[in-house]
Design a protein around this motif. Structure first.
Motif, PDB file in Angstrom:
ATOM      1  N   TYR A   1       3.704  -1.714  -2.174  1.00 15.25           N
ATOM      2  CA  TYR A   1       2.493  -2.505  -2.364  1.00 15.25           C
ATOM      3  C   TYR A   1       1.602  -1.920  -3.464  1.00 15.25           C
ATOM      4  O   TYR A   1       1.488  -0.712  -3.620  1.00 15.25           O
ATOM      5  CB  TYR A   1       1.688  -2.584  -1.068  1.00 15.25           C
ATOM      6  CG  TYR A   1       2.276  -3.527  -0.043  1.00 15.25           C
ATOM      7  CD1 TYR A   1       2.909  -4.704  -0.422  1.00 15.25           C
ATOM      8  CD2 TYR A   1       2.186  -3.234   1.310  1.00 15.25           C
ATOM      9  CE1 TYR A   1       3.448  -5.564   0.510  1.00 15.25           C
ATOM     10  CE2 TYR A   1       2.722  -4.096   2.261  1.00 15.25           C
ATOM     11  CZ  TYR A   1       3.357  -5.260   1.844  1.00 15.25           C
ATOM     12  OH  TYR A   1       3.874  -6.112   2.777  1.00 15.25           O
ATOM     13  N   ARG A   2       0.971  -2.838  -4.196  1.00 14.59           N
ATOM     14  CA  ARG A   2       0.013  -2.458  -5.225  1.00 14.59           C
ATOM     15  C   ARG A   2      -1.373  -2.924  -4.800  1.00 14.59           C
ATOM     16  O   ARG A   2      -1.508  -3.955  -4.138  1.00 14.59           O
ATOM     17  CB  ARG A   2       0.380  -3.115  -6.556  1.00 14.59           C
ATOM     18  CG  ARG A   2       1.713  -2.688  -7.128  1.00 14.59           C
ATOM     19  CD  ARG A   2       2.036  -3.502  -8.358  1.00 14.59           C
ATOM     20  NE  ARG A   2       0.956  -3.433  -9.358  1.00 14.59           N
ATOM     21  CZ  ARG A   2       0.877  -4.241 -10.409  1.00 14.59           C
ATOM     22  NH1 ARG A   2       1.787  -5.172 -10.606  1.00 14.59           N
ATOM     23  NH2 ARG A   2      -0.121  -4.110 -11.272  1.00 14.59           N
ATOM     24  N   PRO A   3      -2.411  -2.222  -5.194  1.00 17.51           N
ATOM     25  CA  PRO A   3      -3.776  -2.693  -4.898  1.00 17.51           C
ATOM     26  C   PRO A   3      -4.002  -4.069  -5.506  1.00 17.51           C
ATOM     27  O   PRO A   3      -3.581  -4.347  -6.640  1.00 17.51           O
ATOM     28  CB  PRO A   3      -4.664  -1.634  -5.548  1.00 17.51           C
ATOM     29  CG  PRO A   3      -3.800  -0.410  -5.635  1.00 17.51           C
ATOM     30  CD  PRO A   3      -2.410  -0.910  -5.860  1.00 17.51           C
ATOM     31  N   ILE A   4      -4.670  -4.908  -4.777  1.00 17.37           N
ATOM     32  CA  ILE A   4      -4.821  -6.296  -5.197  1.00 17.37           C
ATOM     33  C   ILE A   4      -5.646  -6.416  -6.473  1.00 17.37           C
ATOM     34  O   ILE A   4      -5.358  -7.264  -7.335  1.00 17.37           O
ATOM     35  CB  ILE A   4      -5.440  -7.131  -4.050  1.00 17.37           C
ATOM     36  CG1 ILE A   4      -5.283  -8.623  -4.344  1.00 17.37           C
ATOM     37  CG2 ILE A   4      -6.894  -6.779  -3.823  1.00 17.37           C
ATOM     38  CD1 ILE A   4      -3.884  -9.126  -4.228  1.00 17.37           C
ATOM     39  N   HIS A   5      -6.662  -5.560  -6.641  1.00 21.43           N
ATOM     40  CA  HIS A   5      -7.514  -5.681  -7.833  1.00 21.43           C
ATOM     41  C   HIS A   5      -6.740  -5.339  -9.098  1.00 21.43           C
ATOM     42  O   HIS A   5      -6.968  -5.925 -10.159  1.00 21.43           O
ATOM     43  CB  HIS A   5      -8.757  -4.800  -7.700  1.00 21.43           C
ATOM     44  CG  HIS A   5      -8.473  -3.333  -7.648  1.00 21.43           C
ATOM     45  ND1 HIS A   5      -8.122  -2.679  -6.480  1.00 21.43           N
ATOM     46  CD2 HIS A   5      -8.487  -2.386  -8.635  1.00 21.43           C
ATOM     47  CE1 HIS A   5      -7.934  -1.405  -6.744  1.00 21.43           C
ATOM     48  NE2 HIS A   5      -8.147  -1.197  -8.039  1.00 21.43           N
ATOM     49  N   GLU A   6      -5.808  -4.355  -9.002  1.00 26.69           N
ATOM     50  CA  GLU A   6      -4.984  -4.017 -10.169  1.00 26.69           C
ATOM     51  C   GLU A   6      -4.088  -5.185 -10.551  1.00 26.69           C
ATOM     52  O   GLU A   6      -3.917  -5.509 -11.738  1.00 26.69           O
ATOM     53  CB  GLU A   6      -4.140  -2.784  -9.876  1.00 26.69           C
ATOM     54  CG  GLU A   6      -4.927  -1.494  -9.730  1.00 26.69           C
ATOM     55  CD  GLU A   6      -4.012  -0.306  -9.520  1.00 26.69           C
ATOM     56  OE1 GLU A   6      -2.770  -0.507  -9.564  1.00 26.69           O
ATOM     57  OE2 GLU A   6      -4.525   0.806  -9.297  1.00 26.69           O
TER      58      GLU A   6
END
Length: 641
Positions: free
Chosen positions: A473-478
């Motif tokens: 998972y990646r941070p949503i803002h990035e």
């Protein structure tokens, strides 16, 4: 958002019964809750007396055996389950799976929570697995016992008892896909007739020798138990058969409520059972041979065939309740993450508990018929019967001790005293039944071990898969910033991405953007959480967070007795003012293919192989979430565990 602390909605089957209809619910409970325990008089006393090894009975043996049966009904059923266990409910639901879900969180403390949770889960799973072992034996021993009365009427019927039993069992499992909502309404009245018949037959037997009522004094049972040596102790394995089905009182509490079950037990079931057992014992004291079927000996010979027909119908009702209970417990296990998704059919729109699970049904049929053909007689099946139920009740006692202290808030000394008594009684029954290990008691234990093993493999595999997916998972803002920087076009429509995580970018969405180089104008990320409560109130069903313009995350909560349904959730999202077009929705789901890790640090190869087979044969996510198949895009990916 913490749903565990919220009040759960009423189960649909219970909410449909207005207050004041307790008597009607008690009648309905007779046909579902008490079928198993209500057919135990067909074989229990006969098996107890035969287990004594004596060819000639004496007063102490008969009164001692009867006293043990009566007080087992009182201690195990009336006190443990009716008076104590039914006070511990998971928002109205009972049974070992609901109890495990209620207690699995444990108390907060220095490391105590995790230890307590592990213990509760192990005990709960063991008890649930053992119930499956009991479930495949109950139909076989019940129907066989009923039909064995034909041999009393005429020995020429004896060769046909086993084939007739097989035919009835096959028909019983064959009708399951059609549901039992129509004939289910007759179960309560049928069982009422059955219990009244038990009581009347018992009164007729007691009339022959009223002295048998002295067995109500527990001293007779204790004297026989401690003075008879090892033989008297081992007959506890037969005595225990009188309470097989007592756990169903607790399990089915959510369908009928506490008061109807208590009313049916104390006013109908318990007195009729005691009268019938006492009547059988009175006949034995009056001279009836141990080798005879003491239950059918109570009946006048000219009424024997009608009684056999009634007994057979009663055992079919009891078997139906066991099968339905297996379906219900399987659904709970699936929702709580201990079994793979299976195709569940709702066979009636009126009763929430009216479901059908094909894999469970056909597996139970094969095993039940195999056991019937292998053991051939009810007396032989009795050796395999008690161990599973007694072990399950022992698991219940351990969990009830925790519940009395933490859920009911009782004094620790009172909790320890009560639980200690229950555990001592249960251990005595488990040990006595263990003596039958070579005679067939190993069968339900083997079945339970297989079920528990599959549950543990599935749960461990899911955790391993989740760990891999979370690591990706990646941070949503990035992710959103990258979309704007790279100029990824936003195309018309609404995309719904199903995800297992509460935060971050769903891997299926990242894959979609990477390969299609576009994203829908409106995006809804949906995470479904199955909470350790049976039902979640509608007002707590949905929580929506705004991640960005036209980008929302929907947290959806269901209880372990509910079936997720996503399209109505989207309608609810729109009703709350979020701008999504319900006529132009595309659902994206991921389907993982499990492979072994190359570094050898993942799950053991055998465990990974079993999990992979279970995962491949699980029901489609589309069916589980009730997604419209013509609007679903499924994206496959490999996950190394």
């Amino acid at each position: 958002m913490n749903i565990q602390g919220q009040v759960a909605a009423e189960p649909q089957g219970v909410a449909a019964a207005p207050q004041g209809h307790t008597k009607a619910m008690a009648l309905a409970a007779l046909g579902v809750v008490f079928g198993d325990i209500g057919t135990s008089p067909l074989y229990t006393l006969k098996i107890v007396l035969a287990a004594s090894g004596h060819q000639v009975v004496d007063r102490a043996m008969v009164l001692g055996s009867l006293s043990l049966i009566i007080w087992t009904l009182i201690i195990v059923t009336s006190v443990k389950y009716i008076a104590v266990a039914m006070r511990v409910d998971n928002h109205g639901e009972g049974g070992i799976m609901a109890l495990m879900a209620l207690l699995s969180g444990g108390r907060k403390g220095l490391g105590g929570k995790r230890q307590r949770r592990t213990f509760v889960v192990i005990v709960g799973l063991a008890g649930a697995a053992l119930i499956y072992g009991d479930g495949v034996i109950t139909p076989a021993i019940s129907v066989l016992s009923a039909l064995e009365g034909l041999a009393i009427k005429a020995h020429s019927f004896e060769p046909y008892i086993l084939p007739a039993t097989i035919v009835i069992l096959v028909l019983l499992f064959l009708v399951q896909p059609r549901g039992t909502a129509t004939i289910g309404r007759l179960f309560g009245p049928i069982m009422l007739v059955w219990f009244v018949t038990l009581g009347l037959l018992g009164i007729g037997g007691i009339w022959e020798n009223p002295d048998v009522l002295a067995a109500i004094n527990p001293a007779y049972g204790l004297y026989y138990l401690f003075e008879g040596g090892l033989t008297s102790f081992l007959i506890l394995g037969g005595v225990f058969l009188c309470v097989t089905g007592a756990e169903a009182l607790y399990t089915d509490m959510g369908h009928f409520g506490r008061r109807p079950i208590q009313m049916a037990w104390f006013f109908i079931v318990f007195p009729c059972l005691v009268l019938n057992y006492a009547g059988q014992a009175a006949l034995v004291l009056h001279g009836t041979a141990i080798a005879e079927n003491t239950f059918y000996a109570l009946c006048p010979r000219e009424l024997l065939i009608p009684l056999i027909v009634l007994a057979t119908i009663a055992t079919i009702v009891a078997s139906q309740a066991v099968i339905t209970g297996a379906f219900s417990m399987t659904r709970q296990a699936i929702q709580l993450g201990w079994l793979p998704r299976l195709h569940i059919t709702q066979t009636s729109a009126l009763g929430f508990g009216q479901i059908y699970i094909g894999v469970v049904n056909w597996t139970m049929m094969v095993v039940t018929i195999g056991l019937t053909l292998s053991f051939r007689e009810a007396d032989n099946l009795a050796a395999a019967y008690g161990i599973a139920v007694s072990a399950t009740m022992l698991m219940d006692s351990f969990l009830l001790y925790i519940a009395m202290r933490e859920y009911l808030g009782w004094d620790p000394r009172l909790s320890a005293l009560l639980a200690g008594c229950f555990i001592i009684v249960d251990c005595a029954f488990v040990i006595a039944n263990s003596a039958k290990m070579l005679d067939g008691a190993w069968v339900p234990l083997l079945l339970a071990a297989i079920v528990a093993g599959l549950m543990w493999v599935w749960h461990s595999g899911r955790r391993a898969v989740m760990a891999v997916l979370v690591s990706r998972y990646r941070p949503i803002h990035e992710f959103l910033a990258e979309l704007k920087e790279t100029g990824v076009p936003r195309v018309p429509g609404t995309a719904v991405f199903m995800t297992r995580s509460r935060k971050g970018v769903p891997p299926v969405m990242a894959w979609h953007v990477k390969h299609n180089r576009a994203l829908h104008e409106r995006v809804v990320v949906v995470h479904v959480s199955i909470e350790p409560v049976p039902f979640v109130n509608p007002e707590h069903r949905l929580h929506v967070e705004t991640e960005d313009d036209n980008f929302w995350r929907a947290m959806v909560y269901y209880g372990f007795m509910e079936r997720p349904d996503i399209p109505p959730i989207l309608e609810l999202v729109k009703e709350r003012g979020y701008d999504i077009n319900l006529d132009d929705v595309t659902y994206y789901i991921g389907r993982e293919t499990v492979v072994a890790r190359e570094d050898g640090k993942g799950l053991p190869r055998w465990q990974e192989n079993i999990f992979s087979i279970m995962e491949r044969n699980a029901a489609q996510v589309t069916d589980f979430f009730r997604l419209p198949v013509d609007r679903v895009v499924e994206i496959g990916r490999q996950v190394a565990i």
